[in-house]
Design a protein around this motif. Structure first.
Motif, PDB file in Angstrom:
ATOM      1  N   ASP A  41      60.427  15.141  46.228  1.00 10.76           N
ATOM      2  CA  ASP A  41      59.026  14.775  46.897  1.00 10.76           C
ATOM      3  C   ASP A  41      59.710  13.903  47.829  1.00 10.76           C
ATOM      4  O   ASP A  41      60.228  12.980  47.720  1.00 10.76           O
ATOM      5  CB  ASP A  41      58.575  13.818  45.699  1.00 10.76           C
ATOM      6  CG  ASP A  41      58.000  14.627  43.813  1.00 10.76           C
ATOM      7  OD1 ASP A  41      58.184  15.959  44.276  1.00 10.76           O
ATOM      8  OD2 ASP A  41      58.391  14.245  42.894  1.00 10.76           O
ATOM      9  N   GLY A  42      58.434  14.176  48.698  1.00 12.13           N
ATOM     10  CA  GLY A  42      58.410  12.991  50.047  1.00 12.13           C
ATOM     11  C   GLY A  42      58.875  13.952  51.280  1.00 12.13           C
ATOM     12  O   GLY A  42      58.767  13.759  52.398  1.00 12.13           O
ATOM     13  N   ALA A  43      59.805  14.595  50.865  1.00 11.98           N
ATOM     14  CA  ALA A  43      60.707  15.106  51.713  1.00 11.98           C
ATOM     15  C   ALA A  43      60.126  16.644  52.522  1.00 11.98           C
ATOM     16  O   ALA A  43      59.216  17.387  51.738  1.00 11.98           O
ATOM     17  CB  ALA A  43      61.963  15.596  51.546  1.00 11.98           C
ATOM     18  N   GLU A  44      60.267  17.005  53.823  1.00  9.49           N
ATOM     19  CA  GLU A  44      59.848  18.071  54.824  1.00  9.49           C
ATOM     20  C   GLU A  44      60.778  19.479  54.783  1.00  9.49           C
ATOM     21  O   GLU A  44      60.149  20.127  54.135  1.00  9.49           O
ATOM     22  CB  GLU A  44      59.198  17.782  55.993  1.00  9.49           C
ATOM     23  CG  GLU A  44      58.518  18.780  56.377  1.00  9.49           C
ATOM     24  CD  GLU A  44      58.307  18.580  58.179  1.00  9.49           C
ATOM     25  OE1 GLU A  44      58.392  19.339  58.784  1.00  9.49           O
ATOM     26  OE2 GLU A  44      59.027  17.523  58.290  1.00  9.49           O
ATOM     27  N   HIS A  45      62.264  19.228  54.105  1.00  7.94           N
ATOM     28  CA  HIS A  45      62.742  20.168  54.798  1.00  7.94           C
ATOM     29  C   HIS A  45      63.662  19.924  52.992  1.00  7.94           C
ATOM     30  O   HIS A  45      63.711  19.017  52.713  1.00  7.94           O
ATOM     31  CB  HIS A  45      63.735  19.879  55.704  1.00  7.94           C
ATOM     32  CG  HIS A  45      62.983  20.083  56.741  1.00  7.94           C
ATOM     33  ND1 HIS A  45      61.993  21.157  56.733  1.00  7.94           N
ATOM     34  CD2 HIS A  45      62.281  19.401  57.616  1.00  7.94           C
ATOM     35  CE1 HIS A  45      61.563  20.973  58.184  1.00  7.94           C
ATOM     36  NE2 HIS A  45      61.574  19.990  58.510  1.00  7.94           N
ATOM     37  N   THR A  46      64.624  21.246  52.903  1.00  9.95           N
ATOM     38  CA  THR A  46      65.657  21.244  51.808  1.00  9.95           C
ATOM     39  C   THR A  46      66.983  21.443  52.744  1.00  9.95           C
ATOM     40  O   THR A  46      66.769  21.323  53.836  1.00  9.95           O
ATOM     41  CB  THR A  46      65.369  22.895  51.304  1.00  9.95           C
ATOM     42  OG1 THR A  46      65.690  23.940  52.602  1.00  9.95           O
ATOM     43  CG2 THR A  46      64.491  23.207  50.431  1.00  9.95           C
ATOM     44  N   TYR A 142      69.866  13.018  63.879  1.00  5.71           N
ATOM     45  CA  TYR A 142      68.891  12.952  63.246  1.00  5.71           C
ATOM     46  C   TYR A 142      68.549  13.016  61.983  1.00  5.71           C
ATOM     47  O   TYR A 142      68.474  13.140  60.799  1.00  5.71           O
ATOM     48  CB  TYR A 142      67.881  13.478  64.553  1.00  5.71           C
ATOM     49  CG  TYR A 142      66.473  12.891  63.848  1.00  5.71           C
ATOM     50  CD1 TYR A 142      65.354  11.992  63.678  1.00  5.71           C
ATOM     51  CD2 TYR A 142      65.780  14.342  63.366  1.00  5.71           C
ATOM     52  CE1 TYR A 142      64.367  12.115  63.229  1.00  5.71           C
ATOM     53  CE2 TYR A 142      64.569  14.497  63.021  1.00  5.71           C
ATOM     54  CZ  TYR A 142      64.202  13.145  63.305  1.00  5.71           C
ATOM     55  OH  TYR A 142      62.609  12.955  62.489  1.00  5.71           O
ATOM     56  N   HIS A 143      69.437  14.727  62.215  1.00  5.17           N
ATOM     57  CA  HIS A 143      68.662  16.030  61.025  1.00  5.17           C
ATOM     58  C   HIS A 143      70.468  15.499  59.698  1.00  5.17           C
ATOM     59  O   HIS A 143      70.075  15.997  59.361  1.00  5.17           O
ATOM     60  CB  HIS A 143      68.855  17.285  61.402  1.00  5.17           C
ATOM     61  CG  HIS A 143      67.831  17.776  62.197  1.00  5.17           C
ATOM     62  ND1 HIS A 143      66.571  16.981  61.641  1.00  5.17           N
ATOM     63  CD2 HIS A 143      67.488  17.643  63.809  1.00  5.17           C
ATOM     64  CE1 HIS A 143      65.155  17.843  62.503  1.00  5.17           C
ATOM     65  NE2 HIS A 143      65.898  17.882  63.286  1.00  5.17           N
ATOM     66  N   LEU A 149      69.124  11.768  53.364  1.00  6.71           N
ATOM     67  CA  LEU A 149      68.142  11.124  52.278  1.00  6.71           C
ATOM     68  C   LEU A 149      67.570  12.220  51.887  1.00  6.71           C
ATOM     69  O   LEU A 149      68.154  11.608  50.392  1.00  6.71           O
ATOM     70  CB  LEU A 149      67.398  10.601  54.240  1.00  6.71           C
ATOM     71  CG  LEU A 149      65.945  10.121  52.946  1.00  6.71           C
ATOM     72  CD1 LEU A 149      66.274   8.976  52.057  1.00  6.71           C
ATOM     73  CD2 LEU A 149      64.853  10.344  54.274  1.00  6.71           C
ATOM     74  N   VAL A 150      67.813  13.194  51.414  1.00  4.39           N
ATOM     75  CA  VAL A 150      67.624  14.483  50.971  1.00  4.39           C
ATOM     76  C   VAL A 150      68.086  14.688  49.774  1.00  4.39           C
ATOM     77  O   VAL A 150      67.741  14.495  48.641  1.00  4.39           O
ATOM     78  CB  VAL A 150      67.171  16.095  51.567  1.00  4.39           C
ATOM     79  CG1 VAL A 150      67.062  16.929  50.890  1.00  4.39           C
ATOM     80  CG2 VAL A 150      66.188  15.746  52.913  1.00  4.39           C
ATOM     81  N   ARG A 151      69.816  14.387  50.053  1.00  2.00           N
ATOM     82  CA  ARG A 151      70.652  15.169  49.238  1.00  2.00           C
ATOM     83  C   ARG A 151      70.494  12.972  48.061  1.00  2.00           C
ATOM     84  O   ARG A 151      70.445  13.094  47.176  1.00  2.00           O
ATOM     85  CB  ARG A 151      72.276  14.932  49.676  1.00  2.00           C
ATOM     86  CG  ARG A 151      73.198  15.430  50.847  1.00  2.00           C
ATOM     87  CD  ARG A 151      74.358  16.005  50.645  1.00  2.00           C
ATOM     88  NE  ARG A 151      74.228  15.559  49.636  1.00  2.00           N
ATOM     89  CZ  ARG A 151      75.819  16.082  49.022  1.00  2.00           C
ATOM     90  NH1 ARG A 151      76.346  16.247  50.255  1.00  2.00           N
ATOM     91  NH2 ARG A 151      76.602  16.743  47.884  1.00  2.00           N
ATOM     92  N   ARG A 152      70.354  12.241  48.823  1.00  2.00           N
ATOM     93  CA  ARG A 152      70.101  10.865  47.856  1.00  2.00           C
ATOM     94  C   ARG A 152      68.822  10.969  46.898  1.00  2.00           C
ATOM     95  O   ARG A 152      68.672  10.758  45.644  1.00  2.00           O
ATOM     96  CB  ARG A 152      70.174   9.281  48.935  1.00  2.00           C
ATOM     97  CG  ARG A 152      71.133   8.889  49.341  1.00  2.00           C
ATOM     98  CD  ARG A 152      70.404   7.792  49.859  1.00  2.00           C
ATOM     99  NE  ARG A 152      71.522   7.478  50.944  1.00  2.00           N
ATOM    100  CZ  ARG A 152      72.513   6.363  50.667  1.00  2.00           C
ATOM    101  NH1 ARG A 152      72.704   5.950  49.296  1.00  2.00           N
ATOM    102  NH2 ARG A 152      73.544   6.401  51.896  1.00  2.00           N
TER     103      ARG A 152
END
Length: 158
Positions: A41-46, A142-143, A149-152
């Motif tokens: 939720d809230g993330a743009e990418h996988t 950056y990525h 962050l996505v992993r967190r």
């Protein structure tokens, strides 16, 4: 012209991601297969989309730097995968290996004694190897930050 070894060493360190943030190997280490295609939720990418974007953009910057005949993908669609998840574990592993191979090639290029980091690349509108290496390091940092962050958010970061 003799290359400035300190600048070359600093670039290699920056490209490796050593210092201020997680490096690539750490960011992808132990990524669970079942989370690679999940978008929190809230993330743009996988995680898969971020990995592939990192791989494609890095490959493009490397090839642009060293090959006058290189044709970049269409922007922006050509820099992102069309799926949320890898087809299988082997696709993930191939992407990781390809990223690492191209990163090693850029590090070898900036470390090569014959590379003039400040000379304009003949086919690159006055851009230099230094500029392309810094662009690559900046883009990767950056990525990789996004991937961490996505992993967190997915609960897969230790």
């Amino acid at each position: 012209m003799k290359k400035d070894n300190l600048l070359s060493e600093l670039l290699a360190t920056l490209l490796k991601g050593e210092g201020a943030h997680a490096d690539f190997a750490t960011a992808v280490k132990d990524m669970p297969a079942d989370a690679r295609g999940k978008r929190p939720d809230g993330a743009e990418h996988t995680p898969w989309q971020l990995l592939e974007h990192l791989r494609i953009a890095q490959w493009d910057i490397l090839e642009y730097t060293r090959d006058a005949k290189h044709v970049s993908p269409d922007f922006p669609a050509g820099y992102w995968p069309t799926t949320d998840a890898p087809a299988d574990g082997a696709a993930w592993d191939r992407s990781v290996a390809s990223f690492q191979k191209d990163l090693a090639a850029m590090i070898a290029l900036v470390s090569d004694e014959s590379t003039d980091l400040l000379a304009p690349i003949p086919h690159a509108d006055g851009k230099t190897v230094l500029r392309e290496a810094l662009l690559l390091a900046d883009h990767n940092a950056y990525h990789l930050g996004q991937l961490v962050l996505v992993r967190r958010l997915l609960g897969t970061w230790k």
